[in-house]
Write an enzyme that holds these catalytic residues in place. Sequence first.
Site, PDB file in Angstrom:
ATOM      1  N   LYS A  41      -4.634  -5.109  -5.136  1.00  0.00           N
ATOM      2  CA  LYS A  41      -4.458  -4.051  -6.145  1.00  0.00           C
ATOM      3  C   LYS A  41      -5.466  -4.261  -7.293  1.00  0.00           C
ATOM      4  O   LYS A  41      -6.595  -4.683  -7.035  1.00  0.00           O
ATOM      5  CB  LYS A  41      -3.012  -4.039  -6.650  1.00  0.00           C
ATOM      6  CG  LYS A  41      -2.003  -4.011  -5.520  1.00  0.00           C
ATOM      7  CD  LYS A  41      -0.609  -3.709  -5.979  1.00  0.00           C
ATOM      8  CE  LYS A  41       0.342  -3.814  -4.825  1.00  0.00           C
ATOM      9  NZ  LYS A  41       1.666  -3.286  -5.114  1.00  0.00           N
ATOM     10  N   GLU A  50       5.726   1.342   4.203  1.00  0.00           N
ATOM     11  CA  GLU A  50       6.003   0.686   2.925  1.00  0.00           C
ATOM     12  C   GLU A  50       7.030   1.497   2.138  1.00  0.00           C
ATOM     13  O   GLU A  50       6.647   2.457   1.416  1.00  0.00           O
ATOM     14  CB  GLU A  50       4.726   0.580   2.099  1.00  0.00           C
ATOM     15  CG  GLU A  50       3.652  -0.262   2.751  1.00  0.00           C
ATOM     16  CD  GLU A  50       2.762  -0.895   1.704  1.00  0.00           C
ATOM     17  OE1 GLU A  50       2.656  -2.125   1.710  1.00  0.00           O
ATOM     18  OE2 GLU A  50       2.202  -0.172   0.868  1.00  0.00           O
ATOM     19  N   GLY A  72       6.909  -4.530  -4.696  1.00  0.00           N
ATOM     20  CA  GLY A  72       6.875  -5.276  -5.955  1.00  0.00           C
ATOM     21  C   GLY A  72       8.233  -5.464  -6.607  1.00  0.00           C
ATOM     22  O   GLY A  72       8.315  -5.870  -7.764  1.00  0.00           O
TER      23      GLY A  72
HETATM   24  C1  PEP Z   1       1.912  -3.280  -1.508  1.00  0.00           C
HETATM   25  O1  PEP Z   1       1.549  -2.951  -2.626  1.00  0.00           O
HETATM   26  O2  PEP Z   1       1.361  -2.783  -0.532  1.00  0.00           O
HETATM   27  C2  PEP Z   1       3.003  -4.246  -1.406  1.00  0.00           C
HETATM   28  C3  PEP Z   1       3.599  -4.338  -0.267  1.00  0.00           C
HETATM   29  O3  PEP Z   1       3.298  -4.976  -2.533  1.00  0.00           O
HETATM   30  P1  PEP Z   1       4.332  -6.224  -2.618  1.00  0.00           P
HETATM   31  O4  PEP Z   1       4.109  -7.092  -1.406  1.00  0.00           O
HETATM   32  O5  PEP Z   1       3.996  -6.898  -3.888  1.00  0.00           O
HETATM   33  O6  PEP Z   1       5.713  -5.627  -2.594  1.00  0.00           O
END
Ligand code: PEP
Length: 253
Positions: free
Chosen positions: A11, A163, A169
């Site tokens: 990110k 996701e 997060g």
């Molecule tokens: C992402 O941003 O694709 C993600 C899965 O973040 P995290 O692993 O921090 O939840």
Amino acid sequence: MRRKLAAGNWKMNGLRANLTEVTALTTAHSAPGVDILLCPPATLLAPMAAAAEGTALAVGGQDCHAAAAGAHTGDVSASMLADAGASYVILGHSERRADHGEQNEDICAKAKAALAAGLTCVICVGESEAERDAAQTLDIIGEQLSGSIPDDLTAETLVVAYEPIWAIGTGRTPTLEQIGEVHDFIRARLQSRFGEATGAATRILYGGSVKPGNAAEIFAVPNVDGALVGGASLKATDFSAIISALEAAPQQG
Ligand code: PEP
């Protein structure tokens, strides 16, 4: 047989000083049994690609513009990502959809540009918490899959990442049954659209609060071919533990 993939999304994190994490990672996984990908911010693509040269680590972008070049201040084209050393690009991440209003058709146009530049697309889909509570998860994922993926992607040039937005997060994850239900649904949709063989060969990643402590149980879910990892990809020790869990997981497909 699908080759598993551990993908990290840095990110808007990372400076050149953080490239020591890349060296630690490639040293720990000099001959990995799975594919490994890191997607840093655009400023780090070229130095990360240089640090990864001669290793098994692939690097990728986090987004690209749909146009090949032109008057688009602040944007980066797919061919620029490739020129900087990327072989993948994440498209349609929920943070792009939320922060930049990206719609399925925008993501589809970006995927066509990425394909033309020789990149493999990691196309993200996922429901909000309200959509899950309203039992709309599969409808939303179905729409995102139909609208965001162009017809000419193949099992080599497409990776789908499931996701759930509410898991990103937050430290929260769906149950293993919920992950399995969505991954089975995505597999079936890919097979009905692209044919049995292509649909069966396309990798489907899970993303959302994957950590060293929960990776193994998630990787044992059928049709989970790896992970897209945010926070836990920033530290080589954490990402390395997730890679090791993926290497040890049962073969899928
Ligand atoms: C992402 O941003 O694709 C993600 C899965 O973040 P995290 O692993 O921090 O939840």
